[in-house]
Enzyme design. Structure first.
Site, short mmCIF file in Angstrom:
data_model
loop_
_atom_site.label_atom_id
_atom_site.label_comp_id
_atom_site.label_asym_id
_atom_site.label_seq_id
_atom_site.Cartn_x
_atom_site.Cartn_y
_atom_site.Cartn_z
N CYS A 59 -5.90 30.59 10.61
CA CYS A 59 -6.41 29.28 10.19
C CYS A 59 -7.89 29.32 9.85
O CYS A 59 -8.54 28.28 9.78
CB CYS A 59 -6.16 28.24 11.28
SG CYS A 59 -6.98 28.61 12.85
N HIS A 73 -7.11 -10.17 -2.79
CA HIS A 73 -6.87 -10.32 -4.23
C HIS A 73 -7.57 -9.23 -5.03
O HIS A 73 -6.97 -8.59 -5.90
CB HIS A 73 -7.35 -11.70 -4.70
CG HIS A 73 -7.30 -11.86 -6.18
ND1 HIS A 73 -8.41 -11.64 -6.98
CD2 HIS A 73 -6.28 -12.16 -7.00
CE1 HIS A 73 -8.06 -11.83 -8.24
NE2 HIS A 73 -6.77 -12.15 -8.29
#
Length: 826
Positions: free
Chosen positions: A760, A429
Site C-alpha cells: 500500500c 433550490h
C-alpha cells in the site's frame, strides 16, 4: 409510519377525487404531484408510509373554471406577444395572465364540491383541521424534468372562504414568471398544461421540522445510500436555500439487513426557521431566529432518521427508481409524514462509464467556503445580485453571487459560469438547479455577499470534496476524463488508497477490488481535530484557545468520547459503505508524536522526540499507559462500524509492529475491547514495514490474517534513510535492489504461511516498473492512488497475459483476503 383512515369514496362528484381514488396513472387527471400522493396513500400506507389524507381538484375543473368565465381568449392574448428572453416583458405578461385567471372566480358547482371535500376531511381529522393547498400541474414531475416548485402552495388554510380563495390563487399561479419560462424552455404548450390542486391535511412542521430525502447521493450518483436533509420549521427554507440544513446518510444494504444505524451526519447551521404569523388573515409566514440550543443539535433523532429511511426505501422499491421525497414532522401529533415524492432526474441519469475529474493546478486565496454542489470547477467575473430587478444586468459567463435564489432566478442561473450563495444546503433550490444545469455551486457560505465584490475574478471549486471553495483570481485547472468501461479484473487485486470520506462515493466508481489502505489519521485531523486525550481530559488542557475550540466542537454531544467515537466511526463507515461488500482495510492511527502534538490540545499529552519517525508511534502506543485510553476510543469506533453499522467488510490493520510480543499484547487489548480476531469474521492485518517483520514473517503470520507492505517505511528502515530529511533524499529509493528483495521475501513468507500479501505504499502508483515487479513476484494485491488505478490495472492485465503465455502453469498463490476457515486448515 401508520396508515391514515380513509374516508368514503367521492366518485359521485364531478371535479373532486380523494387520494384513495387515483394513482400514478392518473397524471392527466390530477397532475404529477397529486398522482404520486394518491399512489402512495393507496399502495404504501400498509407498508408504514404515512401520507396526510386529502383530495384533488382535477384538471377538468381548471378548464371548467376558465370556460365558465370566458377567460381562455383573453389569456391567449396576454401570452401571444411574450418575449421570454426579456425579463421585464415576461413579468408584465405573467402578471396579466394571473389577474385573468384569478378574476375568473370559481363556478358554483366547483366551489360546492371543494367545500364538500373540506367537510369530509373535518370528519376525519376534526373541525379545527388546517389545510395545505398545493399545485399539481399535468406536465410537472415527469421523468424528463425536475423543475418542481413552478406554481404556488398555500399553507395553514382554515375556513371555507380562505380555502376557496387559496384555490383561486393556486389556479392563477400556473402563470408565475418562472412557470411560464419553464414551460417555454421544456417545449410545453401553455394551453396543453392544466393545473390540478391538492387539498390535504396540513402537517404542522412549523412546530417541528421538515426537509427532503433523496434515495441516492445527489453529488456522485452513488445509489447505495439514502440522503436526508432537514431543518426546523416549514420546508420552504430547505427547498429555497434559506438555511444550511442538517444532513444524514443511511446505507441501504446494511440497513435492509437489519442494522438500523445512521451512517453519517453533518450538523447544519439552521440559523432561522419559518413559522406562521398568528392572526394574519392571509396565512403568511416569516422567518425567526432559531434558538442557539436548537442550532447546536440535530433536528431529527436517530429514530426519526431510521423512520424516514424506511419510508424512502419503500417508495423507491415501489417506483423502481431513485426518488426525490419531501417530508414533514407534525409538531402537534409528533408523526412524520411524506408530503411529496417524484423521480430524481439528475444524478440518476449520469453515465458512470466516463469518469470526469476537475483538478486544480495551483492554489489561491480562499475568499469563502461552503458546501459544494457537483464536482466541477469554473472561473468568471463575480456579479452580486440582491433582488429580482438586478437580474436583467447579469451577463452570461459571470459568477452569480447572492444571498439565496428562488425559481424566478432560473432564466439567469442557466447562463452563469458558477453560483455562490450565503444560505442553503445541498438540496436547496440553487443546488438543485445548478446540479441539473451542470453548473458548479457553493452554497451556505454565510458571508459571500459581503466578502466578494462585483467585477472581481473568482475561481469556484467543487472538485475538492464536500467543501466548496471560492478562490480570488483565476486559478488554473484541468479536466481529466477516464473511460472506465468494462475493464476485466486482473488476478492481482487492484485496490485503492483512500482516507477522505468526502471522496468515497465518487471514487467507488473506479474499477477496483476494495480499499487497501484507509488512514485513520486523515479523519482524526480533518473531522475531529482534537487530540483524543484532550477530549477525555479537557480539564488538563491549559491553552485557552484550545479549550474554546474543544467546547465549540462538543456542542450537542454529551462528552468528548462520544464525539470522537461518532465522528471517527462515521468517517470510516462512509468509506466502508461506499465500497461494500468489498474489503476495506483500515489502519489504526499512526501519527508520530509531533503530529499528535499539533492536534488541538495535543501539546500537553505528547513527549518531545528528536526523531519521531522511529519513536513513539504505531503499535507501541496502543497498550502503553500514555495512550491506552486513546486506543480504546479508536477500538470503540471500529466496533461501532462493524457491529452497529453492520459494515463487516472492514479489516483492521496495525501499523509499525516492532516485535512479536508487542503484537500479542495489542491483539489481547483489542480482544478485551470487543475486537477479537475471528469473531464476527473480523480479520486483522499488520503493516509489514520494519525489517523485523520480514525476518520473522513466519512468527508474525501466526498472529495476523495478512500483511500490507508499507514501502515508504520499509525503504527508510532498510536503507537507513530518514524519509523526512531533504539532505539525504537522493538516497531514498523504493526500487533499490535491497528494498525489492525485502518485499520479495515478505511476499514469499505470506504465500508460505497462506496469508494475504499486499502493498500500500507510494511505489506502484509512482513507478510502473515497480507495479510490474510486484506482479512478477506474485503479490496478492496492490493498493494505489485513485488517479493511477485504471492505467495500472491495464498494465497489470497486459503483464499477466504475457506471463500466462510464457508459463501456462499458474503459480499457486492466495488471492484476496484469506478467510478464517482457510486459516484453520493451514
Amino acid at each position: 409510519m401508520v396508515a391514515a383512515r380513509v374516508p368514503a369514496a367521492m366518485s359521485s362528484l364531478t371535479y373532486i377525487r380523494f387520494f384513495e381514488e387515483f394513482g400514478i396513472d392518473d397524471v392527466p387527471l390530477v397532475g404529477g404531484k397529486n398522482a404520486s400522493l394518491g399512489e402512495m396513500f393507496r399502495k404504501l400506507s400498509a407498508q408504514g408510509v404515512r401520507v396526510p389524507n386529502g383530495f384533488a381538484i382535477t384538471a377538468p375543473a381548471y378548464w371548467h373554471m376558465l370556460r365558465e368565465a370566458n377567460a381562455l381568449d383573453p389569456l391567449r392574448e396576454a401570452l401571444d406577444e411574450l418575449d421570454p428572453a426579456n425579463v421585464v416583458d415576461l413579468a408584465r405578461c405573467a402578471k396579466r395572465a394571473r389577474e385573468i385567471v384569478y378574476g375568473a372566480g370559481l363556478p358554483r358547482d366547483l366551489s360546492d364540491e371543494i367545500l364538500e371535500g373540506y367537510r369530509r376531511l373535518q370528519d376525519e381529522y376534526g373541525e379545527e383541521i388546517s389545510l395545505a393547498v398545493r399545485s399539481s400541474a399535468t406536465a410537472e414531475d415527469l421523468p424528463t424534468a425536475s423543475f418542481a416548485g413552478q406554481q404556488e402552495t398555500f399553507l395553514n388554510i382554515k375556513g371555507e372562504e380562505s380555502l376557496l380563495d387559496a384555490c383561486r390563487r393556486c389556479f392563477a399561479s400556473l402563470f408565475t414568471d418562472r412557470g411560464i419560462h419553464y414551460r417555454i424552455d421544456q417545449g410545453f404548450d401553455h394551453f396543453k398544461v392544466a393545473l390540478s390542486i391538492g387539498v390535504m391535511k396540513m402537517v404542522r412542521s412549523d412546530l417541528a421540522a421538515s426537509g427532503v430525502v433523496f434515495t441516492l447521493d445527489t453529488e456522485s450518483g452513488f445509489r447505495d445510500v439514502v440522503l436526508i436533509t432537514g431543518a426546523y420549521g416549514l420546508g420552504e427554507n430547505v427547498v429555497q436555500g434559506a438555511v444550511d440544513p442538517d444532513e444524514f446518510y443511511v446505507h441501504k444494504p446494511t440497513f435492509e439487513a437489519g442494522h438500523r444505524a445512521v451512517l453519517r451526519r453533518i450538523l447544519g447551521d439552521k440559523a432561522v426557521k419559518m413559522v406562521f404569523v398568528e392572526g394574519e388573515t392571509k396565512h403568511t409566514t416569516r422567518n425567526i431566529p432559531t434558538p442557539r440550543a436548537d442550532r447546536d443539535r440535530y433536528c431529527l433523532s436517530d429514530e426519526d432518521v431510521v423512520d424516514l429511511a424506511q419510508s424512502a426505501l419503500a417508495i423507491e422499491r415501489h417506483y423502481r427508481q431513485p426518488m426525490d421525497i419531501e417530508w414533514a414532522k407534525d409538531g402537534v401529533d409528533g408523526n412524520l409524514y411524506i408530503v411529496q415524492a417524484r423521480p430524481e432526474t439528475v444524478a440518476s441519469q449520469r453515465k458512470l462509464t466516463t469518469l470526469e475529474s476537475y483538478v486544480l493546478e495551483g492554489h489561491g486565496e480562499i475568499a469563502v467556503e461552503g458546501r459544494s454542489v457537483g464536482e466541477k470547477i469554473a472561473a468568471g467575473v463575480a456579479h452580486l445580485i440582491e433582488n429580482l430587478t438586478q437580474l436583467a444586468d447579469f451577463m452570461p459567463g459571470e459568477v452569480l453571487v447572492a444571498d439565496t435564489t428562488t425559481p424566478d432566478w432560473e432564466p439567469v442561473m442557466k447562463t452563469a459560469a458558477a453560483i455562490v450563495t450565503n444560505r442553503g444546503g445541498r438540496t436547496c433550490h440553487a443546488a438543485i438547479v445548478a446540479r441539473e444545469l451542470g453548473v458548479p455551486a457553493v452554497v451556505g457560505t454565510a458571508d459571500a455577499t459581503t466578502r466578494l465584490r462585483t467585477g472581481e475574478t473568482l475561481t469556484v471549486s467543487c472538485g475538492e470534496g464536500d467543501v466548496g471553495r471560492v478562490y480570488r483570481g483565476e486559478v488554473p485547472f484541468h479536466v481529466e476524463r477516464i473511460e472506465a468501461g468494462d475493464i476485466p479484473r486482473p488476478a492481482t487485486k487492484i485496490m485503492i488508497n483512500l482516507g477522505n470520506p468526502d471522496l468515497a462515493f465518487k471514487t467507488s466508481f473506479l474499477p477496483n477490488d476494495g480499499v487497501g489502505l484507509t488512514r485513520m489519521e486523515f479523519i482524526i485531523s480533518e473531522y475531529i481535530k482534537v487530540h483524543p486525550l484532550a477530549l477525555l481530559h479537557p480539564d488538563l488542557v491549559s491553552d485557552p484557545r484550545a479549550q474554546e475550540t474543544i467546547q465549540r466542537l462538543l456542542r450537542g454531544y454529551p462528552d468528548g468520547s462520544s464525539f470522537f467515537v461518532e465522528r471517527l466511526s462515521e468517517g470510516i463507515g462512509t468509506i466502508a459503505a461506499a465500497f461494500w461488500p468489498k474489503p476495506v482495510v483500515v489502519r489504526m492511527s499512526d501519527f508520530k508524536t509531533n503530529e499528535y502534538a499539533s492536534l488541538v490540545g495535543g501539546a500537553g499529552f505528547e513527549p518531545h522526540e528528536d526523531n519521531p519517525m522511529i519513536g513513539f508511534r504505531g503499535a507501541s502506543r496502543y497498550a502503553h499507559p500514555a495512550y491506552v485510553e486513546g486506543f480504546a476510543l479508536e477500538c470503540r469506533a471500529m466496533k461501532r462500524v462493524r457491529d452497529d453499522m453492520g459494515l463487516s467488510n472492514v479489516i483492521l490493520m496495525l501499523p509499525f509492529v516492532r516485535r512479536v510480543a508487542e503484537a500479542r499484547q495489542v491483539l489481547e487489548a483489542m480482544a478485551a475491547l470487543g475486537l477479537k480476531r475471528g469473531e464476527n469474521g473480523l480479520q486483522i492485518y499488520a503493516m509489514c514495514e520494519i525489517p523485523n517483520n520480514v525476518i520473522l514473517i513466519d512468527r508474525f503470520a501466526e498472529l495476523f490474517d495478512g500483511f500490507s507492505i508499507g514501502s515508504n517505511d520499509l525503504t527508510q528502515l532498510t536503507l537507513g534513510v530518514d524519509r523526512d530529511s531533504e539532505i539525504v533524499a537522493f538516497d531514498y529509493d523504493e526500487r533499490d535492489e535491497g528494498v525489492k528483495e525485502m518485499i520479495r521475501l515478505a511476499v514469499e513468507g505470506c504465500r508460505r504461511n497462506r496469508v494475504h500479501s499486499g502493498l500500500c505504499g507510494q511505489a506502484p502508483s509512482d513507478y510502473p516498473d515497480m507495479a510490474e515487479y510486484l506482479v512478477e513476484i506474485g503479490i496478492d494485491s496492490m493498493s494505489l492512488n485513485p488517479d493511477t488505478v485504471i492505467k495500472t490495472t491495464r498494465s497489470v492485465l497486459e503483464l499477466e497475459r504475457r506471463m500466462a503465455s510464457a508459463a501456462p502453469v499458474a503459480r499457486e498463490q492466495v488471492r484476496g483476503p484469506v478467510t478464517m476457515e482457510h486459516r484453520a486448515h493451514k
